[in-house]
Design a protein around this motif. Structure first.
Motif, PDB file in Angstrom:
ATOM      1  N   PHE A 153       0.841  -1.206   0.000  1.00 23.12           N
ATOM      2  CA  PHE A 153       0.000   0.000   0.000  1.00 23.12           C
ATOM      3  C   PHE A 153       0.874   1.254   0.000  1.00 23.12           C
ATOM      4  O   PHE A 153       0.651   2.182  -0.794  1.00 23.12           O
ATOM      5  N   PHE A 154       1.859   1.310   0.884  1.00 23.68           N
ATOM      6  CA  PHE A 154       2.643   2.534   1.002  1.00 23.68           C
ATOM      7  C   PHE A 154       3.642   2.702  -0.152  1.00 23.68           C
ATOM      8  O   PHE A 154       3.973   3.834  -0.510  1.00 23.68           O
ATOM      9  N   ARG A 155       4.070   1.597  -0.765  1.00 21.66           N
ATOM     10  CA  ARG A 155       4.876   1.728  -1.995  1.00 21.66           C
ATOM     11  C   ARG A 155       4.051   2.385  -3.092  1.00 21.66           C
ATOM     12  O   ARG A 155       4.520   3.281  -3.792  1.00 21.66           O
ATOM     13  N   ALA A 156       2.816   1.913  -3.255  1.00 20.25           N
ATOM     14  CA  ALA A 156       1.938   2.488  -4.282  1.00 20.25           C
ATOM     15  C   ALA A 156       1.631   3.949  -3.969  1.00 20.25           C
ATOM     16  O   ALA A 156       1.580   4.794  -4.881  1.00 20.25           O
ATOM     17  N   LEU A 157       1.472   4.259  -2.689  1.00 20.38           N
ATOM     18  CA  LEU A 157       1.189   5.635  -2.286  1.00 20.38           C
ATOM     19  C   LEU A 157       2.360   6.553  -2.639  1.00 20.38           C
ATOM     20  O   LEU A 157       2.172   7.674  -3.132  1.00 20.38           O
ATOM     21  N   MET A 158       3.572   6.070  -2.402  1.00 16.32           N
ATOM     22  CA  MET A 158       4.772   6.862  -2.694  1.00 16.32           C
ATOM     23  C   MET A 158       4.942   7.080  -4.200  1.00 16.32           C
ATOM     24  O   MET A 158       5.425   8.130  -4.631  1.00 16.32           O
ATOM     25  N   ALA A 159       4.527   6.087  -4.982  1.00 17.82           N
ATOM     26  CA  ALA A 159       4.761   6.149  -6.428  1.00 17.82           C
ATOM     27  C   ALA A 159       3.672   6.905  -7.175  1.00 17.82           C
ATOM     28  O   ALA A 159       3.910   7.436  -8.256  1.00 17.82           O
ATOM     29  N   GLY A 160       2.478   6.963  -6.584  1.00 18.32           N
ATOM     30  CA  GLY A 160       1.342   7.545  -7.300  1.00 18.32           C
ATOM     31  C   GLY A 160       1.214   9.041  -7.118  1.00 18.32           C
ATOM     32  O   GLY A 160       1.908   9.648  -6.305  1.00 18.32           O
ATOM     33  N   PRO A 161       0.313   9.664  -7.876  1.00 20.60           N
ATOM     34  CA  PRO A 161       0.059  11.097  -7.725  1.00 20.60           C
ATOM     35  C   PRO A 161      -0.659  11.379  -6.414  1.00 20.60           C
ATOM     36  O   PRO A 161      -1.432  10.556  -5.926  1.00 20.60           O
ATOM     37  N   GLN A 162      -0.409  12.543  -5.837  1.00 21.95           N
ATOM     38  CA  GLN A 162      -1.063  12.922  -4.593  1.00 21.95           C
ATOM     39  C   GLN A 162      -2.489  13.393  -4.880  1.00 21.95           C
ATOM     40  O   GLN A 162      -2.698  14.191  -5.795  1.00 21.95           O
ATOM     41  N   PRO A 163      -3.465  12.910  -4.120  1.00 17.19           N
ATOM     42  CA  PRO A 163      -4.850  13.328  -4.373  1.00 17.19           C
ATOM     43  C   PRO A 163      -5.057  14.799  -4.013  1.00 17.19           C
ATOM     44  O   PRO A 163      -4.348  15.366  -3.186  1.00 17.19           O
ATOM     45  N   SER A 164      -6.007  15.415  -4.659  1.00 16.52           N
ATOM     46  CA  SER A 164      -6.356  16.804  -4.340  1.00 16.52           C
ATOM     47  C   SER A 164      -7.866  16.918  -4.218  1.00 16.52           C
ATOM     48  O   SER A 164      -8.610  16.145  -4.838  1.00 16.52           O
ATOM     49  N   GLY A 165      -8.315  17.861  -3.427  1.00 17.63           N
ATOM     50  CA  GLY A 165      -9.738  18.017  -3.179  1.00 17.63           C
ATOM     51  C   GLY A 165     -10.169  17.171  -2.000  1.00 17.63           C
ATOM     52  O   GLY A 165      -9.634  16.083  -1.760  1.00 17.63           O
ATOM     53  N   ARG A 166     -11.143  17.673  -1.247  1.00 11.02           N
ATOM     54  CA  ARG A 166     -11.560  17.034   0.001  1.00 11.02           C
ATOM     55  C   ARG A 166     -11.956  15.576  -0.193  1.00 11.02           C
ATOM     56  O   ARG A 166     -11.488  14.694   0.553  1.00 11.02           O
ATOM     57  N   ARG A 167     -12.775  15.285  -1.197  1.00  6.50           N
ATOM     58  CA  ARG A 167     -13.280  13.922  -1.359  1.00  6.50           C
ATOM     59  C   ARG A 167     -12.154  12.932  -1.660  1.00  6.50           C
ATOM     60  O   ARG A 167     -12.082  11.856  -1.046  1.00  6.50           O
ATOM     61  N   ALA A 168     -11.274  13.298  -2.585  1.00  8.70           N
ATOM     62  CA  ALA A 168     -10.188  12.388  -2.954  1.00  8.70           C
ATOM     63  C   ALA A 168      -9.210  12.186  -1.798  1.00  8.70           C
ATOM     64  O   ALA A 168      -8.719  11.079  -1.553  1.00  8.70           O
TER      65      ALA A 168
END
Length: 290
Positions: A153-168
């Protein structure tokens, strides 16, 4: 001096419990029901937001850098502000690490020590986590590394784009809570949504929590090594049977602190879901009746 948000519950004459939450985490992650059960057991309970979380002040780290020594200093400031010369310390995750250090450093301020879902002081948990996320081998004698699900999970989080906006952003926070919850108990999606929306809405600046990582990097040798045998406070170590972040770390803490007792909570992961409150609170009330 930065302002730290705190609140207390229960009678001022009851035995005080100070709840110390983990890194990058608001004090309300100590659930209201959990706090209510403690106060119903005749305890004066205090929880607070670390600096750069929730309703506590946020800082421009580049202009005003700090270390985990300062975050630890905030624990003393909260105690002083509430008029506590000593208290029962209950710490979760990195809050448990802080509580261990305070028990070594200022034993006269610690009536008892309870650490939940924490790593042993001086064990190098941060380095273990980094090596796991980078796919590097762990040297012999290292602490057990997080679960494969946690690492993925945290590898994917580090590699992916950061979410923006309250819902995301809230959706991402719920996904993280799901991973930390572990696989031992049902995950209550609606309750998680309410909690993460509350965390989002009460934060002065949600992004400021990243400063805790910068603080750790600013002084990587924050944790003294080989000192847990000095802890004099009666110690209860609690770990969930399905702990994903620090599996098996509780047993190592209990081995290193003289007289410490290890308690395994069936089904619990790295969070404090309602199913565990009765068992956790009963154990903490018994432990703090000293």
């Amino acid at each position: 001096m930065h302002n730290i948000w705190s609140e207390e519950f229960g009678a001022a004459t009851d035995a005080p419990i100070l709840l110390i939450m983990g890194s990058m985490s608001q004090g309300i992650l100590w659930p209201d029901e959990f706090v209510g059960r403690l106060t119903a057991g005749d305890r004066r309970v205090i929880r607070y937001d670390h600096r750069d979380t929730g309703m506590s002040d946020t800082v421009d780290f580049a202009a005003e850098p700090y270390t985990w020594d300062d975050i630890k200093g905030d624990v003393y400031r909260v105690m002083d502000a509430h008029g506590l010369r000593s208290a029962h310390l209950v710490g979760h995750s990195a809050g448990g690490l802080l509580a261990q250090l305070i028990a070594v450093e200022r034993p006269e301020r610690v009536r008892s020590l309870t650490v939940i879902a924490a790593s042993p002081l001086g064990g190098g948990e941060g380095e273990v986590l980094v090596r796991a996320l980078m796919g590097q081998p762990q040297p012999e004698g290292s602490l057990p590394e997080p679960s494969p699900e946690f690492v993925a999970f945290f590898r994917a989080l580090m590699a992916g784009p950061q979410p923006s906006g309250r819902r995301a952003i809230v959706d991402g926070m719920i996904a993280e809570q799901r991973v930390l919850h572990g696989t031992g108990l049902p995950f209550e999606e609606d309750a998680a949504q309410l909690l993460q929306e509350r965390i989002y809405d009460r934060a002065r600046d949600l992004s400021a929590v990243a400063n805790h990582r910068l603080a750790a990097a600013a002084k990587p040798d924050f944790e003294p090594v080989g000192v847990l045998h000095q802890v004099k406070a009666p110690t209860l170590v609690i770990e969930g049977s399905h702990e994903p972040a620090k599996p098996g770390h509780g047993a190592i803490i209990a081995e290193q602190i003289p007289g410490a007792r290890l308690m395994i909570v069936e089904g619990m992961g790295h969070t404090l879901p309602p199913e565990t409150h009765e068992e956790l609170v009963a154990a903490i009330l018994a432990h703090t009746a000293v």
